[in-house]
Design a protein around this motif. Structure first.
Motif, mmCIF file in Angstrom:
data_model
loop_
_atom_site.group_PDB
_atom_site.id
_atom_site.type_symbol
_atom_site.label_atom_id
_atom_site.label_comp_id
_atom_site.label_asym_id
_atom_site.label_seq_id
_atom_site.Cartn_x
_atom_site.Cartn_y
_atom_site.Cartn_z
ATOM 1 N N VAL A 78 -50.563 -14.757 44.281
ATOM 2 C CA VAL A 78 -51.098 -16.337 43.947
ATOM 3 C C VAL A 78 -50.867 -17.063 45.264
ATOM 4 O O VAL A 78 -51.808 -17.812 45.803
ATOM 5 N N ALA A 79 -49.645 -17.053 45.824
ATOM 6 C CA ALA A 79 -49.421 -17.744 47.220
ATOM 7 C C ALA A 79 -50.386 -17.393 48.069
ATOM 8 O O ALA A 79 -50.697 -18.337 48.871
ATOM 9 N N GLU A 80 -50.580 -16.247 48.486
ATOM 10 C CA GLU A 80 -51.687 -15.825 49.289
ATOM 11 C C GLU A 80 -53.041 -15.520 48.971
ATOM 12 O O GLU A 80 -54.033 -15.181 49.913
ATOM 13 N N ALA A 81 -53.452 -15.837 48.060
ATOM 14 C CA ALA A 81 -54.731 -15.588 47.410
ATOM 15 C C ALA A 81 -56.108 -16.245 48.098
ATOM 16 O O ALA A 81 -56.679 -15.622 48.557
ATOM 17 N N ALA A 82 -55.824 -17.354 48.483
ATOM 18 C CA ALA A 82 -56.870 -18.200 49.198
ATOM 19 C C ALA A 82 -57.063 -17.767 50.607
ATOM 20 O O ALA A 82 -58.103 -17.164 51.114
ATOM 21 N N LYS A 83 -55.948 -17.379 51.069
ATOM 22 C CA LYS A 83 -56.077 -16.706 52.481
ATOM 23 C C LYS A 83 -56.695 -15.347 52.627
ATOM 24 O O LYS A 83 -57.528 -15.012 53.124
ATOM 25 N N LEU A 84 -56.315 -14.391 51.497
ATOM 26 C CA LEU A 84 -56.586 -13.034 51.447
ATOM 27 C C LEU A 84 -57.975 -12.981 51.042
ATOM 28 O O LEU A 84 -58.805 -12.364 51.497
ATOM 29 N N ARG A 85 -58.485 -13.757 50.164
ATOM 30 C CA ARG A 85 -59.866 -13.794 49.613
ATOM 31 C C ARG A 85 -60.698 -14.094 50.678
ATOM 32 O O ARG A 85 -61.867 -13.661 50.881
ATOM 33 N N ALA A 86 -60.302 -15.259 51.600
ATOM 34 C CA ALA A 86 -61.072 -15.307 52.567
ATOM 35 C C ALA A 86 -61.083 -14.424 53.633
ATOM 36 O O ALA A 86 -62.421 -14.395 54.403
ATOM 37 N N LEU A 87 -60.233 -13.362 54.015
ATOM 38 C CA LEU A 87 -60.408 -12.646 54.930
ATOM 39 C C LEU A 87 -61.491 -11.462 54.402
ATOM 40 O O LEU A 87 -62.231 -10.762 55.239
ATOM 41 N N ASN A 88 -61.440 -11.057 53.056
ATOM 42 C CA ASN A 88 -62.135 -10.287 52.530
ATOM 43 C C ASN A 88 -62.054 -10.068 51.059
ATOM 44 O O ASN A 88 -61.406 -9.594 50.318
ATOM 45 N N ALA A 89 -63.307 -10.643 50.621
ATOM 46 C CA ALA A 89 -63.174 -11.219 49.143
ATOM 47 C C ALA A 89 -63.236 -9.934 48.289
ATOM 48 O O ALA A 89 -62.746 -9.870 47.054
ATOM 49 N N GLU A 90 -64.119 -8.759 48.787
ATOM 50 C CA GLU A 90 -64.437 -7.936 48.102
ATOM 51 C C GLU A 90 -63.190 -7.146 47.905
ATOM 52 O O GLU A 90 -62.577 -6.522 46.532
ATOM 53 N N THR A 91 -62.213 -6.575 48.893
ATOM 54 C CA THR A 91 -61.112 -6.024 48.672
ATOM 55 C C THR A 91 -60.179 -6.856 48.232
ATOM 56 O O THR A 91 -59.348 -6.118 47.168
ATOM 57 N N TRP A 92 -60.108 -8.085 48.165
ATOM 58 C CA TRP A 92 -59.000 -8.750 47.515
ATOM 59 C C TRP A 92 -59.259 -8.611 46.017
ATOM 60 O O TRP A 92 -58.231 -8.548 45.163
ATOM 61 N N SER A 93 -60.654 -8.597 45.456
ATOM 62 C CA SER A 93 -60.921 -8.433 44.029
ATOM 63 C C SER A 93 -60.349 -7.395 43.551
ATOM 64 O O SER A 93 -60.048 -7.136 42.432
ATOM 65 N N VAL A 94 -60.614 -6.342 44.290
ATOM 66 C CA VAL A 94 -60.191 -4.755 43.814
ATOM 67 C C VAL A 94 -58.704 -5.087 43.569
ATOM 68 O O VAL A 94 -58.411 -4.424 42.444
ATOM 69 N N ILE A 95 -57.908 -5.258 44.332
ATOM 70 C CA ILE A 95 -56.438 -5.648 44.339
ATOM 71 C C ILE A 95 -56.326 -6.442 43.014
ATOM 72 O O ILE A 95 -55.398 -6.248 42.363
ATOM 73 N N ASP A 96 -56.845 -7.694 43.137
ATOM 74 C CA ASP A 96 -56.471 -8.623 42.113
ATOM 75 C C ASP A 96 -56.959 -7.862 40.624
ATOM 76 O O ASP A 96 -56.009 -8.364 39.866
ATOM 77 N N ARG A 97 -57.970 -7.665 40.810
ATOM 78 C CA ARG A 97 -58.212 -6.854 39.153
ATOM 79 C C ARG A 97 -56.901 -5.977 38.987
ATOM 80 O O ARG A 97 -56.609 -5.786 37.656
ATOM 81 N N ALA A 98 -56.575 -4.903 39.627
ATOM 82 C CA ALA A 98 -55.600 -4.038 39.446
ATOM 83 C C ALA A 98 -54.177 -4.686 39.039
ATOM 84 O O ALA A 98 -53.493 -4.380 38.199
ATOM 85 N N ALA A 99 -54.032 -5.919 39.767
ATOM 86 C CA ALA A 99 -52.708 -6.513 39.649
ATOM 87 C C ALA A 99 -52.736 -7.238 38.290
ATOM 88 O O ALA A 99 -51.752 -7.123 37.635
ATOM 89 N N ASP A 100 -54.190 -7.797 38.027
ATOM 90 C CA ASP A 100 -54.069 -8.476 36.527
ATOM 91 C C ASP A 100 -53.724 -7.387 35.445
ATOM 92 O O ASP A 100 -53.125 -7.854 34.602
ATOM 93 N N ALA A 101 -54.187 -6.259 35.618
ATOM 94 C CA ALA A 101 -54.192 -5.178 34.588
ATOM 95 C C ALA A 101 -52.705 -4.922 34.328
ATOM 96 O O ALA A 101 -52.296 -4.648 33.277
ATOM 97 N N ALA A 102 -52.009 -4.974 35.469
ATOM 98 C CA ALA A 102 -50.546 -4.659 35.594
ATOM 99 C C ALA A 102 -49.477 -5.773 34.727
ATOM 100 O O ALA A 102 -48.807 -5.607 34.166
ATOM 101 N N ILE A 103 -50.153 -6.827 35.237
ATOM 102 C CA ILE A 103 -49.291 -8.323 34.862
ATOM 103 C C ILE A 103 -49.686 -8.594 33.223
ATOM 104 O O ILE A 103 -49.020 -8.833 32.700
#
Length: 95
Positions: free
Chosen positions: A70-95
């Protein structure tokens, strides 16, 4: 618990895989997010805790991932929103 293991395994692929093991396109996308090794360490720690049956510790450790992500979300999403979303969805499923 099975859902947690599957999600963490999925999460560790884009975070942990060495670029030379990835398809060239995906490797380029993963490196566009920069150094994800802190997230990889947390995911690996969590998987080890689950493997040892220490679910309480694993739950606490995956919370570390969520806080760091969450602390890095804005920076990482700005770098590559698609890749960030893939990882974010997997993290959401785990958490």
């Amino acid at each position: 618990m099975h859902k947690l293991l599957v999600a963490l395994a999925f999460l560790s692929v884009p975070v942990a895989a060495a670029p030379w093991l990835l398809a060239p396109t995906y490797a380029a996308q993963a490196t566009e997010l920069g150094d994800l090794s802190p997230f990889r360490v947390i995911a690996a720690d969590t998987l080890n805790m689950v493997a040892k049956g220490d679910i309480a510790a694993a739950t606490a450790r995956i919370t570390d991932f969520e806080s760091a992500w969450v602390a890095e979300a804005a920076k990482l999403r700005a770098l590559n929103a698609e890749t960030w979303s893939v990882i974010d969805r997997a993290a959401d499923a785990a958490i």
